[in-house]
Design a protein around this motif. Structure first.
Motif, PDB file in Angstrom:
ATOM      1  N   GLY A  15       0.924  -1.250   0.060  1.00 41.84           N
ATOM      2  CA  GLY A  15       0.035  -0.015   0.205  1.00 41.84           C
ATOM      3  C   GLY A  15       0.641   1.393  -0.096  1.00 41.84           C
ATOM      4  N   ARG A 197      -6.482   4.039  -3.286  1.00 42.08           N
ATOM      5  CA  ARG A 197      -6.637   2.521  -3.762  1.00 42.08           C
ATOM      6  C   ARG A 197      -5.427   1.804  -3.344  1.00 42.08           C
ATOM      7  NH1 ARG A 197      -9.931   0.602  -9.151  1.00 42.08           N
ATOM      8  NH2 ARG A 197      -9.819  -1.530  -8.679  1.00 42.08           N
ATOM      9  N   THR A 198      -5.295   0.915  -2.278  1.00 44.32           N
ATOM     10  CA  THR A 198      -4.604   0.026  -1.543  1.00 44.32           C
ATOM     11  C   THR A 198      -4.996  -1.541  -1.834  1.00 44.32           C
ATOM     12  OG1 THR A 198      -5.186   0.162   0.707  1.00 44.32           O
ATOM     13  CG2 THR A 198      -3.732   1.949  -0.366  1.00 44.32           C
ATOM     14  N   THR A 201      -8.131  -1.530   0.464  1.00 46.70           N
ATOM     15  CA  THR A 201      -9.259  -0.979   0.071  1.00 46.70           C
ATOM     16  C   THR A 201      -9.756  -1.759  -1.264  1.00 46.70           C
ATOM     17  OG1 THR A 201      -8.185   0.712  -0.888  1.00 46.70           O
ATOM     18  CG2 THR A 201      -8.888   1.172   1.391  1.00 46.70           C
ATOM     19  N   GLU A 202      -8.722  -2.341  -1.873  1.00 47.64           N
ATOM     20  CA  GLU A 202      -9.418  -2.951  -3.183  1.00 47.64           C
ATOM     21  C   GLU A 202     -10.578  -3.556  -3.311  1.00 47.64           C
ATOM     22  OE1 GLU A 202      -8.888  -3.670  -7.240  1.00 47.64           O
ATOM     23  OE2 GLU A 202      -7.603  -2.471  -5.831  1.00 47.64           O
ATOM     24  N   PRO A 226      -1.210   4.925  -4.240  1.00 47.96           N
ATOM     25  CA  PRO A 226      -0.149   5.024  -3.185  1.00 47.96           C
ATOM     26  C   PRO A 226       1.067   5.709  -3.620  1.00 47.96           C
ATOM     27  CG  PRO A 226      -0.875   2.763  -3.238  1.00 47.96           C
ATOM     28  CD  PRO A 226      -1.412   3.439  -4.249  1.00 47.96           C
TER      29      PRO A 226
END
Length: 271
Positions: A15, A197-198, A201-202, A226
């Motif tokens: 991330g 968006r990591t 959290t995908e 990131p």
């Protein structure tokens, strides 16, 4: 010969932490500077090992060396040992990027004591413990601390009361350290990511409707990555930001400033 700059990045295995490491490594390659990256994880993992391999094998002009370190940042002794281990390895410490964190959702009326304490310990107390342990070394190098806070630390986040409180405290901790340590040449700043968006959290963004709705809230029209955070951190730790300390930099695509755009019926609504 100029000594290699040494940066400790906590919570580095994925991330935002990985994005920070990649940005720092790219900057070193582009400028031809040597860099030692101490990448931290709470435990040994394939992701942490892969990061070390990827960073060390990167092509470019600057020499980049990376090594993994494992420590429980909620333990004061472990934080002291981590700083000592990094200095023993590299001989110096120029920057700390305090990124490790966690979020335990829950309303404050019934949040378990252990969730409150665990959230504050990692998101707030750990940065202070690391800063305190690293103070002598950072004084020698006139170094930097950059903490990854959150937009949830700038505005209340219902359902995430402990997290929001911890990140707000982290912003103030950075401001406090910036004032107390400015005379030692140590700069301390925070970055406050918005929606990023990591891997964590995908699953949210796999739902196309949710993704589009979230994107529609952001004036710049996209969810952050990131690397967006990493590039900002790389700047704040560099000499290009030598006159910047005590700031909380929002990196949210304009979301925080654009809340009035969401009011229904505005005749001049941008989107």
């Amino acid at each position: 010969m100029t000594a290699a700059r040494t940066v400790l990045v906590t919570g580095a295995s994925g991330g935002i932490g990985r994005g920070v490491c990649e940005a720092l490594a790219e900057e070193a390659r582009l400028t031809g500077h040597s860099l030692r990256l101490a990448v931290h994880g709470s435990r040994e993992s394939m992701a942490l090992s892969a990061l070390v391999s990827d960073l060390t094998s990167a092509d470019g002009e600057g020499e980049i060396e990376a090594r993994a370190f494992v420590a429980d940042l909620t333990d004061a002794g472990a934080c002291n040992n981590l700083i000592g281990q990094v200095i023993d390895w590299a001989g110096r410490l120029d920057s700390i990027v305090s990124n490790a964190g966690q979020s335990r959702p829950g309303k404050l009326a019934n949040l378990p004591d252990e969730d409150w304490q665990a959230t504050l310990d990692l998101n707030l107390r750990a940065t202070w413990l690391l800063a305190r342990a690293a103070y002598p070394a950072l004084t020698e190098t006139r170094g930097t601390i950059t903490a990854v806070a959150s937009m949830s630390g700038l505005s209340p986040h219902p359902g995430y009361g402990a997290y929001s409180t911890a990140k707000a405290g982290l912003v103030m901790l950075c401001r406090q350290l910036a004032q107390e340590w400015a005379g030692d040449g140590i700069r301390v700043n925070a970055v406050c990511p918005g929606m990023i968006r990591t891997p964590l959290t995908e699953t949210v963004y796999q739902d196309e409707d949710t993704r589009r709705k979230r994107e529609s809230l952001v004036p710049l029209g996209r969810i952050g990555t990131p690397r967006d955070i990493g590039d900002a951190v790389a700047f704040l730790t560099s000499d290009k930001a030598s006159y910047i300390t005590g700031v909380a930099l929002r990196i949210d695509g304009g979301l925080s400033e654009g809340m009035l755009n969401l009011i229904p019926g505005r005749p001049d609504k941008v989107r």
